[in-house]
Design an enzyme around this catalytic site. Structure first.
Site, PDB file in Angstrom:
ATOM      1  N   GLU A 164       0.833  -1.214   0.000  1.00 40.74           N
ATOM      2  CA  GLU A 164       0.000   0.000   0.000  1.00 40.74           C
ATOM      3  C   GLU A 164       0.867   1.263   0.000  1.00 40.74           C
ATOM      4  OE1 GLU A 164      -2.718  -0.353   3.274  1.00 40.74           O
ATOM      5  OE2 GLU A 164      -3.695  -2.128   2.445  1.00 40.74           O
TER       6      GLU A 164
ATOM      7  N   GLU B 283      -4.041  -9.256   0.568  1.00 38.75           N
ATOM      8  CA  GLU B 283      -4.526  -8.941   1.918  1.00 38.75           C
ATOM      9  C   GLU B 283      -6.049  -8.971   1.857  1.00 38.75           C
ATOM     10  OE1 GLU B 283      -1.961  -6.098   3.867  1.00 38.75           O
ATOM     11  OE2 GLU B 283      -3.724  -5.153   4.775  1.00 38.75           O
TER      12      GLU B 283
END
Length: 815
Positions: A431, A507
């Site tokens: 991210e 994720e």
């Protein structure tokens, strides 16, 4: 790298040996430690008499105390869709990891000869900004706390090799992490002595250019340090797990400086490594210089074939499979960040029983012990490096070092772990804000090229959460295997707009729950907040940016091009107490875990087990059945099972049969009775097979008055090495042995014999009781206490007592 069928073959894991040519030992005992900055602590004559004596691995912050003001951060977490800064309490666990700490120790090198030998220090990890001093001289600096590094200290040693002072200064800045990082020398430190001509740290690289069930081609490249162009002889022997010799290769050649010594050989009928059969071979290579043995290097390795095929998915040894994985942070709950192999093995054992077959090391390099255990126990791995690149996520995060240190950190990670068969992908980020920068692809290319140069045998992934950005700016197309963090509603869009035609759930879920807590009415909802700072274990609560597990199950089953998932997270961890992260003290640990901070499985564990564990049956009932004050109220019952059909009874009254069906997401993986009326007594579920025959049943009873403490150890025999651990499940039960699920009383512990009390945890994310004190209150009737073996054979006796309850004792042998 960008092909419809990309082949990646291997592999291997480095271990070390001790022999006449090479000696290695741990520096673990009798360290002097003090928190605070002491400018002269590097010097030999510094007085450290008042310092604490510790054994490493050591995490100075885990002993507390907890405090709201520890690393208080005022930030907007953009990856959580926040646009305004707010005060984040407990973001890094509320523990005192910030500050400077010093460690000092001495070591001897027997028969030291500076002219013919080399001595190195190997640090598996030091948190953080490590400055290493030997005999008053600064010899090395390594800023990244999660990475392994090594340094040549030969010229700094005393001439006789005796009484060498090693001092290490570590510093953790505030706002340098998004979770609890730990503090100190939290991983192992080794001293390695070799001849001048030797195999350096991580100096072997093994690949298998061809793998089949009939034979495997093995290529071994060995780096010979300080070779000046002499004739080098290398004798390599390969043995199987039983110690039988598989093959011996004996080669001699003139080796030019800077070149690797290459050997090629064939292993017939190889045992292929997989999670179901984690077979490891062993290499022993002996290195001769002019017929004199100068070094011996050992290597454990496995052989397997991995392929990622566009539109079709992931294949291991020719068989398609989906990753059934979890993400884990590195802390070990009440033990903190200090690595312990027994604790890691305990975690992996629980995950294995759940049906988990893969680990993503979020968001940093793992401890070598974890990778070795994954090799041995059969877990595939994604090893990840960074949580941020050159654009900050934390004020004092890794971006401060990225430009100068990223390549060095990448090389160390790749050389350390490129030989481990468990690792099937590298992850170059999580991210990262750079994903939405128009120049972000350049950083991605830079990191991937390092991977291809140092290890061309594996693909590269990255955890992406900004789908719109990465599709518009082309970032997603630069990654071998695009990893999506959540965004289940955009999987198809991502697949259709990328040439790779594969999507990894890097994720997933981020469902939140507190073990033993159930909220009414039972509703599926995002960002549910309650006065007690807990989340419901009906497993229908999640974050605004995430989802319930059922969505990820369906994506894995419905599309060949999905590669499976890595659930956030396998275990609760210290820090990130979402959804109670905004000025919500005392919340200070996560609720994402399938297993809580005390290593006790939550109900969600059995939901995953019912889908993932194909070898054993699962039949689990939610919730417990002790609800004084809820008589005659609707109390829904969920059943997690691999069986397709089950019938529910309350005190003998049937609430009918339910069968899994694809009509709705909720009914596809769970059996749900929403209309059950609570009445004290017995809740029973009976499961049926496809022939309508009852094959299994589970009963949950209303608990009576708390009567005694039940102690259930995970092991009753420990190694007498001073490190081994037993995890004891502590339960408050009634006279019939039923768990009392609302009990919260304090338990006092004492340990006698050949061992000691280590820590306790109860899984309550708001509990501020210190882990290392020999007492802990139970949370919803349970906690875990951990005892550690001594160094002598004998017996360890744990006693647990509490006011109003029968005392309990458990005995554990050490040998």
């Amino acid at each position: 790298m960008k092909t419809n069928s990309t082949l990646f073959l291997m592999f291997f894991s480095i271990t070390f040996c001790c022999n006449a040519q090479r000696t290695e030992f741990l520096l673990e005992k009798n360290w002097k430690f003090s928190k605070g900055d002491y400018k002269e602590a590097k010097n030999i004559d510094f007085n450290d008499n008042g310092w604490e004596i510790v054994t490493i691995p050591h995490d100075w912050a885990i002993y507390g105390p907890f405090d709201r003001n520890n690393d208080l951060q005022e930030v907007a977490v953009t990856q959580n869709l926040e646009t305004k800064s707010t005060v984040k309490t407990g973001r890094t666990g509320g523990l005192p990891y910030v500050g400077v700490g010093w460690y000092r120790n001495t070591f001897d090198i027997d028969n030291f000869d500076e002219n013919s030998q080399e001595v190195r220090l190997l640090f598996d990890g030091a948190m953080s900004e490590a400055r290493v001093y030997v005999n008053g001289n600064e010899v090395y600096f390594w800023p990244y706390g999660y990475n392994s590094f090594h340094c040549d200290v030969t010229k700094y040693l005393n001439a006789d090799g005796r009484d060498n002072l090693l001092a290490v200064r570590l510093e953790n800045l505030p706002e340098s992490s998004r979770w609890y990082p730990g503090a100190g020398l939290y991983r192992n430190v080794y001293v390695i002595k070799t001849n001048k001509v030797h195999v350096p740290v991580w100096g072997m690289y093994v690949t298998t250019p061809f793998v089949s069930k009939e034979y495997a081609a093995v290529r071994l490249k060995t780096n010979i340090a300080n070779n000046a162009g002499e004739n080098i002889r290398v004798i390599t022997q390969v043995t199987d797990k039983s110690g039988n010799i598989v093959i011996t290769e004996d080669n001699t050649r003139r080796l030019n400086p800077g070149k690797e010594f290459e050997q090629n050989f064939i292993i017939d009928n190889p045992e292929l490594w997989s999670p179901e059969n984690p077979h490891l071979y062993k290499i022993v290579s002996k290195v001769y210089l002019d017929e004199t043995l100068v070094d011996e290097y050992n290597l454990s390795f496995g052989i397997r074939d991995i392929r990622f095929i566009a539109d079709k998915g992931f294949f291991l040894n020719g068989e398609r499979r989906k990753f059934q994985g979890v993400c884990n942070h590195h802390d070990l709950g009440p033990l903190g960040a200090a690595v312990n192999e027994a604790a890691l093995r305990r975690q992996l054992t629980l995950l294995k029983d759940m049906g988990c077959d893969a680990i993503r090391t979020t968001h940093n390099m793992p401890a070598p012990e974890l990778v070795r255990l994954c090799d041995e126990m059969g877990f595939m791995m994604i090893v990840e490096n960074f949580d941020e690149w050159d654009i900050a996520k934390c004020k004092n995060g890794y971006h401060r070092f990225f430009n100068e240190w990223a390549e060095k950190d990448m090389i160390n990670m790749l050389h350390n772990f490129r030989n481990n068969p468990s690792i099937v992908m590298w992850s170059i980020g999580n991210e990262v804000p750079s994903q939405c920068d128009d120049e972000g692809y350049k950083v991605s290319d830079f990191l991937q090229e390092i991977c291809y140069r140092e290890d061309p045998t594996r693909p590269v992934t990255s955890g992406i959460d900004q789908v719109t950005c990465v599709l518009e700016n082309g970032f997603a197309s630069t990654i071998d295997i695009p990893g999506l963090n959540y965004r289940t509603q955009r999987y198809v869009e991502m697949y259709e707009n990328n040439s790779q035609k594969l999507i990894l759930g890097s994720e997933t879920a981020s469902t939140v729950s507190s073990r033993g807590v159930y909220k009414f009415p039972v509703e599926k909802k995002a960002n549910a907040l309650y006065e007690d700072h807990q989340s419901s274990s009906y497993d229908w609560e999640y974050c605004p940016w995430s989802n319930i597990p059922d969505e990820d199950f369906a994506l894995a089953e419905d599309y060949e091009w999905t590669l499976g998932q890595f659930v956030w997270t396998g275990f609760d961890y210290l820090g990130e107490p979402t959804p109670y992260h905004t000025d919500a003290w005392p919340s200070h640990s996560s609720m994402f875990g399938i297993i809580d901070l005390a290593s006790i499985p939550k109900d969600r564990y059995y939901l995953y087990r019912s889908v993932w564990n194909k070898k054993e049956n699962t039949l689990h009932v939610v919730p417990h059945w002790t609800w004084e004050g809820r008589e005659n109220e609707i109390t829904p019952v969920f059943v997690y099972t691999n069986h397709q059909t089950a019938e529910l009874f309350v005190n003998g009254k049937s609430y009918g049969r339910k069968a899994k069906n694809p009509d709705s997401l909720e009914s596809r993986y769970r059996l749900i009775w929403m209309d059950v009326v609570y009445e004290p007594g017995e809740l029973k579920v009976v499961a049926y097979n496809e022939n309508n025959i009852a094959v299994e049943e589970k009963t949950v009873k209303t608990a009576g008055k708390p009567y005694s403490i039940e102690l259930i150890p995970d092991r009753t025999l420990l190694n007498a090495d001073g490190k081994d651990l037993a995890y004891i499940n502590v339960r408050i039960v009634d006279k019939e042995g039923n768990l009392c699920p609302h009990d919260s009383r304090m338990i006092q512990f004492s340990v006698k014999g050949e061992g000691k009390y280590r820590a306790s945890a109860n899984g309550n994310p708001t509990c501020l009781e210190l882990f290392h004190l020999p007492q802990m209150s139970v949370f919803n009737g349970q906690l875990t206490t951990i005892v550690q073996s001594g160094e002598k054979s004998g017996e360890l006796v744990l006693e647990a007592k509490a006011k109003g309850l029968k005392t309990s004792v458990v005995k554990i042998k050490t040998q």
